[in-house]
Design a protein around this motif. Sequence first.
Motif, PDB file in Angstrom:
ATOM      1  N   GLY A 122      38.940  22.819  -8.999  1.00  0.00           N
ATOM      2  CA  GLY A 122      40.213  22.800  -8.298  1.00  0.00           C
ATOM      3  C   GLY A 122      40.164  23.661  -7.045  1.00  0.00           C
ATOM      4  N   GLY A 123      40.787  23.160  -5.973  1.00  0.00           N
ATOM      5  CA  GLY A 123      40.817  23.900  -4.723  1.00  0.00           C
ATOM      6  C   GLY A 123      39.643  23.633  -3.813  1.00  0.00           C
ATOM      7  N   LEU A 124      38.640  22.884  -4.320  1.00  0.00           N
ATOM      8  CA  LEU A 124      37.492  22.533  -3.488  1.00  0.00           C
ATOM      9  C   LEU A 124      37.566  21.065  -3.098  1.00  0.00           C
ATOM     10  CD1 LEU A 124      34.416  24.238  -5.225  1.00  0.00           C
ATOM     11  CD2 LEU A 124      35.641  24.994  -3.179  1.00  0.00           C
ATOM     12  N   PRO A 125      37.111  20.726  -1.908  1.00  0.00           N
ATOM     13  CA  PRO A 125      37.028  19.308  -1.543  1.00  0.00           C
ATOM     14  C   PRO A 125      35.924  18.647  -2.356  1.00  0.00           C
ATOM     15  CG  PRO A 125      35.980  20.660   0.127  1.00  0.00           C
ATOM     16  CD  PRO A 125      36.618  21.608  -0.841  1.00  0.00           C
ATOM     17  N   PRO A 126      35.929  17.331  -2.467  1.00  0.00           N
ATOM     18  CA  PRO A 126      34.875  16.650  -3.218  1.00  0.00           C
ATOM     19  C   PRO A 126      33.541  16.712  -2.490  1.00  0.00           C
ATOM     20  CG  PRO A 126      36.286  15.049  -2.130  1.00  0.00           C
ATOM     21  CD  PRO A 126      36.929  16.393  -1.923  1.00  0.00           C
ATOM     22  N   HIS A 127      32.456  16.637  -3.263  1.00  0.00           N
ATOM     23  CA  HIS A 127      31.125  16.571  -2.643  1.00  0.00           C
ATOM     24  C   HIS A 127      31.019  15.323  -1.771  1.00  0.00           C
ATOM     25  CE1 HIS A 127      26.862  16.016  -2.043  1.00  0.00           C
ATOM     26  NE2 HIS A 127      26.861  14.924  -2.786  1.00  0.00           N
ATOM     27  N   LYS A 128      31.501  14.206  -2.294  1.00  0.00           N
ATOM     28  CA  LYS A 128      31.491  12.953  -1.542  1.00  0.00           C
ATOM     29  C   LYS A 128      32.911  12.687  -1.052  1.00  0.00           C
ATOM     30  CE  LYS A 128      30.566   7.973  -1.971  1.00  0.00           C
ATOM     31  NZ  LYS A 128      30.185   6.880  -2.905  1.00  0.00           N
ATOM     32  N   LEU A 129      33.127  12.933   0.224  1.00  0.00           N
ATOM     33  CA  LEU A 129      34.450  12.757   0.828  1.00  0.00           C
ATOM     34  C   LEU A 129      34.470  11.425   1.577  1.00  0.00           C
ATOM     35  CD1 LEU A 129      37.250  13.936   1.569  1.00  0.00           C
ATOM     36  CD2 LEU A 129      36.151  15.044   3.538  1.00  0.00           C
ATOM     37  N   THR A 130      35.241  10.485   1.045  1.00  0.00           N
ATOM     38  CA  THR A 130      35.339   9.163   1.662  1.00  0.00           C
ATOM     39  C   THR A 130      36.636   9.068   2.444  1.00  0.00           C
ATOM     40  OG1 THR A 130      34.063   8.150  -0.129  1.00  0.00           O
ATOM     41  CG2 THR A 130      35.369   6.675   1.249  1.00  0.00           C
ATOM     42  N   SER A 188      34.329  28.583  -4.881  1.00  0.00           N
ATOM     43  CA  SER A 188      35.131  28.257  -6.059  1.00  0.00           C
ATOM     44  C   SER A 188      35.900  29.486  -6.517  1.00  0.00           C
ATOM     45  CB  SER A 188      34.232  27.749  -7.183  1.00  0.00           C
ATOM     46  OG  SER A 188      33.253  28.722  -7.518  1.00  0.00           O
ATOM     47  N   ALA A 189      37.064  29.260  -7.119  1.00  0.00           N
ATOM     48  CA  ALA A 189      37.908  30.360  -7.583  1.00  0.00           C
ATOM     49  C   ALA A 189      37.315  31.010  -8.835  1.00  0.00           C
ATOM     50  CB  ALA A 189      39.311  29.842  -7.890  1.00  0.00           C
ATOM     51  N   GLU A 190      37.712  32.257  -9.089  1.00  0.00           N
ATOM     52  CA  GLU A 190      37.200  32.974 -10.254  1.00  0.00           C
ATOM     53  C   GLU A 190      37.612  32.312 -11.558  1.00  0.00           C
ATOM     54  OE1 GLU A 190      38.331  37.030 -10.038  1.00  0.00           O
ATOM     55  OE2 GLU A 190      37.148  37.454  -8.209  1.00  0.00           O
ATOM     56  N   ASN A 191      38.768  31.625 -11.551  1.00  0.00           N
ATOM     57  CA  ASN A 191      39.261  30.978 -12.773  1.00  0.00           C
ATOM     58  C   ASN A 191      38.835  29.514 -12.868  1.00  0.00           C
ATOM     59  OD1 ASN A 191      40.822  29.923 -10.746  1.00  0.00           O
ATOM     60  ND2 ASN A 191      42.807  30.356 -11.705  1.00  0.00           N
ATOM     61  N   ALA A 192      37.788  29.139 -12.117  1.00  0.00           N
ATOM     62  CA  ALA A 192      37.343  27.743 -12.121  1.00  0.00           C
ATOM     63  C   ALA A 192      36.570  27.372 -13.381  1.00  0.00           C
ATOM     64  CB  ALA A 192      36.475  27.477 -10.893  1.00  0.00           C
ATOM     65  N   GLY A 193      36.236  28.370 -14.216  1.00  0.00           N
ATOM     66  CA  GLY A 193      35.520  28.090 -15.457  1.00  0.00           C
ATOM     67  C   GLY A 193      34.028  27.891 -15.258  1.00  0.00           C
ATOM     68  N   LEU A 194      33.482  28.385 -14.145  1.00  0.00           N
ATOM     69  CA  LEU A 194      32.053  28.248 -13.868  1.00  0.00           C
ATOM     70  C   LEU A 194      31.346  29.579 -14.133  1.00  0.00           C
ATOM     71  CD1 LEU A 194      32.272  26.343 -10.449  1.00  0.00           C
ATOM     72  CD2 LEU A 194      31.797  25.349 -12.696  1.00  0.00           C
ATOM     73  N   PRO A 195      30.087  29.546 -14.600  1.00  0.00           N
ATOM     74  CA  PRO A 195      29.341  30.792 -14.833  1.00  0.00           C
ATOM     75  C   PRO A 195      28.764  31.379 -13.553  1.00  0.00           C
ATOM     76  CG  PRO A 195      27.982  28.922 -15.417  1.00  0.00           C
ATOM     77  CD  PRO A 195      29.330  28.355 -15.031  1.00  0.00           C
ATOM     78  N   PHE A 196      29.156  30.853 -12.421  1.00  0.00           N
ATOM     79  CA  PHE A 196      28.670  31.305 -11.122  1.00  0.00           C
ATOM     80  C   PHE A 196      29.733  30.956 -10.088  1.00  0.00           C
ATOM     81  CE2 PHE A 196      26.989  27.091 -12.133  1.00  0.00           C
ATOM     82  CZ  PHE A 196      27.564  26.330 -11.135  1.00  0.00           C
ATOM     83  N   GLN A 197      29.564  31.464  -8.887  1.00  0.00           N
ATOM     84  CA  GLN A 197      30.475  31.093  -7.795  1.00  0.00           C
ATOM     85  C   GLN A 197      29.779  30.065  -6.911  1.00  0.00           C
ATOM     86  OE1 GLN A 197      31.808  33.951  -4.646  1.00  0.00           O
ATOM     87  NE2 GLN A 197      33.849  33.369  -5.357  1.00  0.00           N
ATOM     88  N   LEU A 198      30.383  28.893  -6.856  1.00  0.00           N
ATOM     89  CA  LEU A 198      29.836  27.800  -6.063  1.00  0.00           C
ATOM     90  C   LEU A 198      30.317  27.912  -4.617  1.00  0.00           C
ATOM     91  CD1 LEU A 198      28.501  24.946  -5.767  1.00  0.00           C
ATOM     92  CD2 LEU A 198      30.735  23.995  -6.429  1.00  0.00           C
ATOM     93  N   THR A 199      29.403  27.754  -3.678  1.00  0.00           N
ATOM     94  CA  THR A 199      29.764  27.660  -2.267  1.00  0.00           C
ATOM     95  C   THR A 199      29.542  26.231  -1.816  1.00  0.00           C
ATOM     96  OG1 THR A 199      29.147  29.960  -1.810  1.00  0.00           O
ATOM     97  CG2 THR A 199      29.287  28.467   0.074  1.00  0.00           C
ATOM     98  N   ARG A 200      30.596  25.597  -1.359  1.00  0.00           N
ATOM     99  CA  ARG A 200      30.529  24.204  -0.905  1.00  0.00           C
ATOM    100  C   ARG A 200      30.873  24.151   0.582  1.00  0.00           C
ATOM    101  NH1 ARG A 200      32.801  19.810  -4.744  1.00  0.00           N
ATOM    102  NH2 ARG A 200      30.647  20.077  -5.455  1.00  0.00           N
ATOM    103  N   LYS A 201      29.903  23.737   1.389  1.00  0.00           N
ATOM    104  CA  LYS A 201      30.157  23.583   2.829  1.00  0.00           C
ATOM    105  C   LYS A 201      30.588  22.141   3.058  1.00  0.00           C
ATOM    106  CE  LYS A 201      28.315  24.590   7.415  1.00  0.00           C
ATOM    107  NZ  LYS A 201      27.154  25.043   8.205  1.00  0.00           N
ATOM    108  N   GLN A 202      31.863  21.995   3.358  1.00  0.00           N
ATOM    109  CA  GLN A 202      32.456  20.665   3.474  1.00  0.00           C
ATOM    110  C   GLN A 202      33.716  20.771   4.327  1.00  0.00           C
ATOM    111  OE1 GLN A 202      32.385  17.603   3.742  1.00  0.00           O
ATOM    112  NE2 GLN A 202      32.237  16.699   1.678  1.00  0.00           N
ATOM    113  N   PHE A 203      34.209  19.633   4.786  1.00  0.00           N
ATOM    114  CA  PHE A 203      35.495  19.641   5.479  1.00  0.00           C
ATOM    115  C   PHE A 203      36.577  20.046   4.475  1.00  0.00           C
ATOM    116  CE2 PHE A 203      32.871  16.596   7.812  1.00  0.00           C
ATOM    117  CZ  PHE A 203      32.978  17.103   9.100  1.00  0.00           C
ATOM    118  N   PRO A 204      37.464  20.977   4.834  1.00  0.00           N
ATOM    119  CA  PRO A 204      38.439  21.527   3.877  1.00  0.00           C
ATOM    120  C   PRO A 204      39.640  20.610   3.653  1.00  0.00           C
ATOM    121  CG  PRO A 204      38.768  22.527   6.013  1.00  0.00           C
ATOM    122  CD  PRO A 204      37.575  21.615   6.161  1.00  0.00           C
ATOM    123  N   VAL A 205      39.374  19.349   3.340  1.00  0.00           N
ATOM    124  CA  VAL A 205      40.457  18.379   3.146  1.00  0.00           C
ATOM    125  C   VAL A 205      40.136  17.459   1.974  1.00  0.00           C
ATOM    126  CG1 VAL A 205      41.023  18.347   5.615  1.00  0.00           C
ATOM    127  CG2 VAL A 205      39.445  16.640   4.699  1.00  0.00           C
TER     128      VAL A 205
END
Length: 223
Positions: A122-130, A188-205
């Motif tokens: 949640g809060g991240l754009p998709p990897h594949k943005l169509t 990714s947010a701290e409450n995203a339920g991931l064991p790490f912090q993901l950095t996604r370089k993408q358009f923020p939409v």
Amino acid sequence: MRSINDHQFAEFLLRVGDGSEQVINDEMIRVPECMVVPWESDQSINLIIDEVFPNLGDHVNDARYMVDRALITPINNDVGVLNEKIINMFPVEEITLYSFDSVEDDIRNLYQPEFLNSITAGGLPPHKLTLKVGAPIMLLRNIDPKLGLCNDTRLLCRGSYQNLIDAEILTGQFAGTRVFLPRIPLKSAENAGLPFQLTRKQFPVKLSLCLTINKSHGQTIHM
């Protein structure tokens, strides 16, 4: 206040809010029949889309048409499915933009790119943005509040390229303003339920033909 012209619906909302609406098993509320589309598989979904977006193919690039309409659903998975279904109805060429995903300090390369790409936090754009020209999109971060580029701002895609999106602001005092959006690193947010912090370089939409209930807060949709 938003239901002031629909007295029956306004009264129903007040009864629900006051806790006086009749309930059935497990304290479930029966939604009035006039608000329900009977479930008949994909046909029911198509009926809802046609009701909310009538003659969609004739209104591509119509800012007023797009800002006045949206489907709203409780969960992100349904948002993704419905946005994809509706964007496929646009009679223009699609543009697909992929993100660059990484995990900080992953020296041993424990997390493969394919796995990171599959994450839909949640809060991240998709990897594949169509995207398609004329499609409404929503900003996921505060980019430049002084120019109206705030989190949850709705825009219209006017053009899309590998390193920028040409968009028009649809709401607020800057409605009609053309802006250019770059790719930026998003964490990714701290409450995203991931064991790490993901950095996604993408358009923020992300597409905003369909929104979650949470994301619809603060939006004014006139339909």
